[in-house]
Design a protein around this motif. Structure first.
Motif, PDB file in Angstrom:
ATOM      1  N   LYS A 188     -56.534  88.942 -49.856  1.00 55.50           N
ATOM      2  CA  LYS A 188     -56.160  88.638 -48.476  1.00 55.50           C
ATOM      3  C   LYS A 188     -55.928  89.920 -47.680  1.00 55.50           C
ATOM      4  O   LYS A 188     -55.413  90.899 -48.208  1.00 55.50           O
ATOM      5  N   MET A 189     -56.303  89.878 -46.404  1.00 52.54           N
ATOM      6  CA  MET A 189     -56.006  90.967 -45.479  1.00 52.54           C
ATOM      7  C   MET A 189     -55.388  90.360 -44.225  1.00 52.54           C
ATOM      8  O   MET A 189     -55.938  89.427 -43.654  1.00 52.54           O
ATOM      9  N   THR A 190     -54.238  90.898 -43.821  1.00 51.82           N
ATOM     10  CA  THR A 190     -53.599  90.505 -42.570  1.00 51.82           C
ATOM     11  C   THR A 190     -53.651  91.704 -41.650  1.00 51.82           C
ATOM     12  O   THR A 190     -53.155  92.778 -41.993  1.00 51.82           O
ATOM     13  N   LEU A 191     -54.269  91.543 -40.494  1.00 52.70           N
ATOM     14  CA  LEU A 191     -54.434  92.618 -39.520  1.00 52.70           C
ATOM     15  C   LEU A 191     -53.419  92.426 -38.406  1.00 52.70           C
ATOM     16  O   LEU A 191     -53.352  91.365 -37.793  1.00 52.70           O
ATOM     17  N   PHE A 192     -52.600  93.472 -38.168  1.00 49.72           N
ATOM     18  CA  PHE A 192     -51.626  93.464 -37.087  1.00 49.72           C
ATOM     19  C   PHE A 192     -52.149  94.349 -35.968  1.00 49.72           C
ATOM     20  O   PHE A 192     -52.471  95.514 -36.189  1.00 49.72           O
ATOM     21  N   ILE A 193     -52.228  93.791 -34.767  1.00 45.96           N
ATOM     22  CA  ILE A 193     -52.771  94.486 -33.607  1.00 45.96           C
ATOM     23  C   ILE A 193     -51.640  94.668 -32.601  1.00 45.96           C
ATOM     24  O   ILE A 193     -51.087  93.684 -32.108  1.00 45.96           O
ATOM     25  N   TYR A 194     -51.288  95.932 -32.328  1.00 48.04           N
ATOM     26  CA  TYR A 194     -50.202  96.245 -31.393  1.00 48.04           C
ATOM     27  C   TYR A 194     -50.788  96.727 -30.079  1.00 48.04           C
ATOM     28  O   TYR A 194     -51.733  97.510 -30.064  1.00 48.04           O
ATOM     29  N   ASP A 195     -50.199  96.290 -28.973  1.00 46.77           N
ATOM     30  CA  ASP A 195     -50.667  96.732 -27.658  1.00 46.77           C
ATOM     31  C   ASP A 195     -50.018  98.065 -27.277  1.00 46.77           C
ATOM     32  O   ASP A 195     -49.286  98.662 -28.071  1.00 46.77           O
ATOM     33  N   LYS A 196     -50.251  98.537 -26.050  1.00 43.69           N
ATOM     34  CA  LYS A 196     -49.756  99.844 -25.614  1.00 43.69           C
ATOM     35  C   LYS A 196     -48.231  99.900 -25.510  1.00 43.69           C
ATOM     36  O   LYS A 196     -47.652 100.970 -25.497  1.00 43.69           O
ATOM     37  N   GLU A 197     -47.571  98.758 -25.459  1.00 46.10           N
ATOM     38  CA  GLU A 197     -46.117  98.713 -25.401  1.00 46.10           C
ATOM     39  C   GLU A 197     -45.482  98.604 -26.785  1.00 46.10           C
ATOM     40  O   GLU A 197     -44.268  98.538 -26.909  1.00 46.10           O
ATOM     41  N   GLY A 198     -46.286  98.570 -27.837  1.00 46.41           N
ATOM     42  CA  GLY A 198     -45.774  98.481 -29.193  1.00 46.41           C
ATOM     43  C   GLY A 198     -45.425  97.077 -29.634  1.00 46.41           C
ATOM     44  O   GLY A 198     -44.759  96.878 -30.644  1.00 46.41           O
ATOM     45  N   VAL A 199     -45.881  96.087 -28.902  1.00 47.04           N
ATOM     46  CA  VAL A 199     -45.627  94.685 -29.230  1.00 47.04           C
ATOM     47  C   VAL A 199     -46.861  94.134 -29.947  1.00 47.04           C
ATOM     48  O   VAL A 199     -47.989  94.479 -29.606  1.00 47.04           O
TER      49      VAL A 199
END
Length: 128
Positions: free
Chosen positions: A93-104
């Motif tokens: 399994k791979m879980t990808l976390f994508i953060y925006d420019k505000e770190g959220v």
């Protein structure tokens, strides 16, 4: 919503049961979005597979870095199978976390592949 495409491939497609094996997990991530994103990925492998060659490590996190607008990134991760790998089907399994420019966290995506292991060898089964 982030417009990010991610794939991960496991090579070689054939591994043998009851022998030490080393697999390469190639992660490829691309975007057509006009924003920049920070990416992290968490990998999970079931026992007897491991992310370390000399001990049982079934989960790990890698930092993929900043994905610029209209760009592509890639990383490689090793998966190890010790001598106690039996003929079976193992899910990676791979879980990808994508953060925006505000770190959220802008988005979280989950991917999986099944490895079918047999005495003569194994092959990667595509997840629908």
């Amino acid at each position: 919503m982030a417009e990010i495409n991610a794939t991960f491939e496991v090579t070689p497609e054939k591994i043998k049961a009851f022998t030490f094996n080393e697999l390469n997990l190639d992660v490829s991530i691309s975007t057509t979005d006009s924003e920049k994103y920070w990416l992290e990925a968490v990998f999970e492998v079931p026992y007897p597979l491991s992310l370390a060659p000399d001990k049982n490590l079934t989960a790990g996190k890698i930092l993929l870095g900043i994905l610029d607008k209209d760009s592509k990134k890639g990383k490689k991760v090793k998966i190890f199978a010790a001598n106690d790998v039996y003929p079976n089907t193992y899910k990676v399994k791979m879980t990808l976390f994508i953060y925006d420019k505000e770190g959220v966290i802008a988005e979280r995506k989950e991917y999986s592949k099944e490895l079918e292991c047999g005495e003569a060898g194994a092959k990667v089964l595509q997840n629908p």
